[in-house]
Design an enzyme around this catalytic site. Structure first.
Site, PDB file in Angstrom:
ATOM      1  N   HIS A  48      22.859  37.109  53.843  1.00 20.62           N
ATOM      2  CA  HIS A  48      22.366  37.500  55.171  1.00 20.62           C
ATOM      3  C   HIS A  48      21.020  36.860  55.491  1.00 20.62           C
ATOM      4  CE1 HIS A  48      25.671  40.275  55.765  1.00 20.62           C
ATOM      5  NE2 HIS A  48      25.478  40.704  54.520  1.00 20.62           N
ATOM      6  N   ASN A  81     -17.082  51.264  36.228  1.00 18.76           N
ATOM      7  CA  ASN A  81     -15.680  50.970  36.505  1.00 18.76           C
ATOM      8  C   ASN A  81     -15.321  51.726  37.778  1.00 18.76           C
ATOM      9  OD1 ASN A  81     -12.886  50.729  36.493  1.00 18.76           O
ATOM     10  ND2 ASN A  81     -12.594  52.299  34.925  1.00 18.76           N
ATOM     11  N   GLU A 101      13.116  44.889  38.629  1.00 20.33           N
ATOM     12  CA  GLU A 101      12.200  44.938  37.488  1.00 20.33           C
ATOM     13  C   GLU A 101      12.171  43.584  36.754  1.00 20.33           C
ATOM     14  OE1 GLU A 101       9.846  46.377  36.336  1.00 20.33           O
ATOM     15  OE2 GLU A 101       9.781  45.868  34.223  1.00 20.33           O
ATOM     16  N   TRP A 106     -12.696  43.407  35.670  1.00 21.69           N
ATOM     17  CA  TRP A 106     -11.637  42.919  36.551  1.00 21.69           C
ATOM     18  C   TRP A 106     -12.259  42.942  37.940  1.00 21.69           C
ATOM     19  CZ3 TRP A 106      -8.750  44.738  40.763  1.00 21.69           C
ATOM     20  CH2 TRP A 106      -7.603  43.993  41.064  1.00 21.69           C
ATOM     21  N   LYS A 134      -4.166  46.011  32.943  1.00 24.75           N
ATOM     22  CA  LYS A 134      -3.123  46.974  32.556  1.00 24.75           C
ATOM     23  C   LYS A 134      -3.180  48.254  33.378  1.00 24.75           C
ATOM     24  CE  LYS A 134       0.125  48.502  29.773  1.00 24.75           C
ATOM     25  NZ  LYS A 134       1.471  47.950  30.015  1.00 24.75           N
ATOM     26  N   ARG A 139      -7.802  45.982  30.185  1.00 22.43           N
ATOM     27  CA  ARG A 139      -8.195  46.587  31.459  1.00 22.43           C
ATOM     28  C   ARG A 139      -8.842  45.590  32.423  1.00 22.43           C
ATOM     29  NH1 ARG A 139      -8.342  52.121  31.077  1.00 22.43           N
ATOM     30  NH2 ARG A 139      -9.580  52.205  32.967  1.00 22.43           N
ATOM     31  N   GLU A 190       5.265  38.118  36.923  1.00 22.90           N
ATOM     32  CA  GLU A 190       4.000  38.619  36.405  1.00 22.90           C
ATOM     33  C   GLU A 190       3.449  37.752  35.274  1.00 22.90           C
ATOM     34  OE1 GLU A 190       4.585  42.495  34.709  1.00 22.90           O
ATOM     35  OE2 GLU A 190       2.481  43.030  34.896  1.00 22.90           O
ATOM     36  N   CYS A 212     -11.424  47.480  34.902  1.00 26.68           N
ATOM     37  CA  CYS A 212     -12.589  47.304  34.034  1.00 26.68           C
ATOM     38  C   CYS A 212     -12.555  48.325  32.886  1.00 26.68           C
ATOM     39  CB  CYS A 212     -13.918  47.473  34.749  1.00 26.68           C
ATOM     40  SG  CYS A 212     -14.072  46.453  36.228  1.00 26.68           S
TER      41      CYS A 212
END
Ligand code: M6R
Length: 604
Positions: free
Chosen positions: A503, A100, A480, A74, A599, A27, A487, A2
């Site tokens: 495997h 927040n 990465e 968020w 973020k 955010r 994402e 947030c």
């Protein structure tokens, strides 16, 4: 997560709040709201589900005032609905609050103090503002009520509170969640991030945990929760307004990918002098030298950058490196070596999981170094030492330039420590020269973006699953690369050690499964990875190869310029960033703001 913004004493409060929220949207972006007020009892509260643009569409010219608070959310407690969107109001509507963080004891507070209160939503925040309102009803002054509530509330929070009967003041407090005061001329501000205030001011003041701030248009009064005054100097931020714009780019992510050669050169000029001597702070070098083991703690992309740097650090410094997922180590700290050194890798410097580890490390007296992109961030303030990434603001949720800057910064640190230890490998490694070559290699890969865009269209347009494979450092880059792809494109993707596939996981390969193979290591290793490529191709996989020049063969898809092996993770990741970018773009997704994410992850 947030984002919070507030302003007191400026007639353009609505505009300041909306501009601020747009800058804070990274955010959290599932709902948003503002409250603006001019004179007592005249406040307007507007909320909306969705993006800041949806909120803006609801704001008419009548929504004006000189004091206000705003919030972009968020969701943690309760879904993204208007009722759960901030600001929240007390039972009588007199108090308005944005928050927040996560209030851990909110249910207990509800039971103990708020019998008979009817709540509009399901958030922990609403309970906090009802609590403050209740204490005022019980006869306390607003400040006393706020303080009393702060003594009761447990968890992480950044609060900004307005009393509609006295709109000349914003009451502010924080614990474990970021919050900053912005000092204007005849007005003052409060915000989660300096970026959201930089249009108005470059003068800021930190707030530390468990401090309370009474903010008026020309006064900032900081105290602890017992009312003891705290002296705090203001500082000038180095941020520039142009740093936070998108320019002509369609998305921040593409801009930030493109900035990487500049970031590499900036790191060279920061951590080496004109003669190529490394200028990392000697106190940091000494502290690392004294350690018998380096522990890198991080989350997400930063964690992957730690892995991608592990063998380089070990070779150059002769010190073993262990990686830890911050969210695990915060609560399950393993047995440590006798002289540990903790390195917290964090773009934002605000990640709550990493902070949890740092708090423990500090309590155990372990020396720590935060490597971060954000000066003055919580992790930077609380660690023994800080090294900055100098990558400029990273705004896209998907981290790109911070990853490459982290590896480069660790290279400077490792070389400095290795030289101090007299290690041959470090003395012979011309990092400044090699990193300049990396910058050129990145530029060469960036110029191939159209080729990459086409390859992605053929390979990933409709797939639900994919694999990245590689050996050694390529495996870490694969981790990465797969994080980046899932994402922002929502393709389920796993980064796998190429030799490990057979495997078990190879059973997932079927006709058309995309397998993206990374090859940058020695000829022998490359030959083994090519063997693994054959194995998946024989089972129908659709293979794309990203290969370092010198190891390439006819038919390879993307060839990356050769760089020093210590730094190959930087050059090898670049095509994978573009692959993720185009996969997201081609699927019509919001590249910069993928669903469910934010973020800066400031909740545990
Ligand atoms: O700010 P930090 O580097 O501490 O953030 C850690 C992760 O949340 C972050 O890297 C995340 O994984 C990125 N969105 C990945 O692109």
């Amino acid at each position: 997560m947030c984002g919070i913004v507030g302003v007191v004493g400026n007639r353009n409060a609505t505009d300041i709040l909306m501009q601020g929220l747009e800058k804070l949207e990274y955010r959290g972006y599932d709902s948003a709201g503002i409250y603006v007020i001019n004179k007592p009892e005249s406040g307007r509260l507007i909320k909306s589900v969705g993006r800041i643009a949806d909120l803006r569409a609801k704001i008419g010219i009548d929504v004006a005032g000189s004091t206000g608070i705003g919030h972009t959310r968020w969701a943690t407690h309760g879904q993204a609905t208007e009722a759960n969107a901030h600001p929240h109001t007390s039972a009588t509507g007199r108090f308005v609050l944005v928050h927040n963080g996560v209030i851990e004891n909110y249910l207990q507070i509800k039971e103990e103090y708020l019998a008979g209160h009817t709540l509009k939503g399901e958030t922990d925040t609403e309970i906090a503002v009802h609590l403050i309102g209740q204490f005022v009803e019980d006869g306390l002054s607003v400040l006393e009520a706020f303080k009393k509530a702060l003594h009761i509330i447990e968890g992480s929070y950044a609060f900004a509170l307005v009393d509609s009967q006295n709109p000349d003041t914003i009451y502010v407090a924080k614990n474990k969640s970021p919050l900053l005061i912005g000092l204007g001329d005849g007005y003052n501000m409060v915000c989660s991030d300096a970026m959201a205030m930089i249009r108005e001011t470059n003068q800021f003041m930190e707030i530390h945990d468990k401090e309370l701030v009474v903010l008026t248009k020309d006064n900032v009064e900081v105290t602890d929760y017992d009312g003891n005054a705290v002296e705090r100097e203001a500082y000038t931020a180095e941020l520039d307004l142009s740093d936070i714009g998108k320019g002509t780019y369609p998305y921040y992510m593409l801009k930030e990918i493109d900035e990487q050669p500049t970031v590499m050169r900036k790191l060279i000029s920061t951590y080496a002098d004109d003669k190529g001597n490394i200028t990392v702070d000697p106190a940091i070098v000494k502290s690392v030298q004294e350690a018998d083991r380096i522990y890198i703690l991080a989350a997400g992309t930063s964690y992957n950058a730690g892995f991608a740097s592990k063998s380089m650090i070990e070779t150059l410094t002769d010190t073993p490196v262990e990686l830890g997922i911050a969210s695990e180590w915060g609560y399950n700290m393993p047995l440590l070596s006798k002289k540990p050194m903790f390195i917290l890798l964090s773009q934002s410097g605000e990640t709550a999981d990493s902070r949890q580890v740092l708090v423990k490390a500090n309590a155990m007296g372990i020396p720590s170094l935060t490597i971060t992109n954000v000066p003055g961030s919580t992790l930077s303030r609380e660690a023994t030492y800080t090294m900055l990434l100098h990558a400029g603001p990273e705004i896209a949720v998907a981290s790109t330039k911070a990853y490459t800057a982290q590896i480069a910064a660790l290279a400077f640190l490792s070389k400095a420590v290795g030289e101090a230890n007299g290690k041959k490998e470090a003395l012979e490694f011309d990092l400044v020269h090699e990193l300049s070559i990396v910058a050129q290699s990145i530029e060469a890969s960036l110029s191939e973006r159209e080729v990459i865009e086409k390859k992605v269209a053929n390979l990933l347009a409709t797939s639900r699953n994919a694999f990245y494979i590689g050996r050694g450092n390529d495996y870490y880059v694969a981790m990465e690369a797969s994080l980046k792809l899932k994402e922002i494109s929502y393709i389920q993707c796993e980064g796998f050690a190429a030799g490990e596939l057979k495997h078990g996981t190879i059973s997932l390969i079927e006709d058309g499964t995309p397998v993206l193979a990374l090859i940058s290591s020695s000829e022998t290793v490359a030959a083994h990875t090519r063997g693994n490529i054959q194995e998946v191709a024989a089972r129908g996989a659709n293979v794309l190869t990203v290969v370092e020049e010198g190891l390439d063969k006819e038919g390879d898809d993307i060839v990356v310029n050769q760089v020093h092996p210590y730094l190959a993770s930087i050059s090898m990741v670049i095509p994978t960033q573009l692959i993720a970018y185009y996969a997201s773009l081609q699927r019509g997704l919001d590249v910069d703001k993928p669903r469910n994410l934010a973020k800066a992850v400031t909740v545990e």
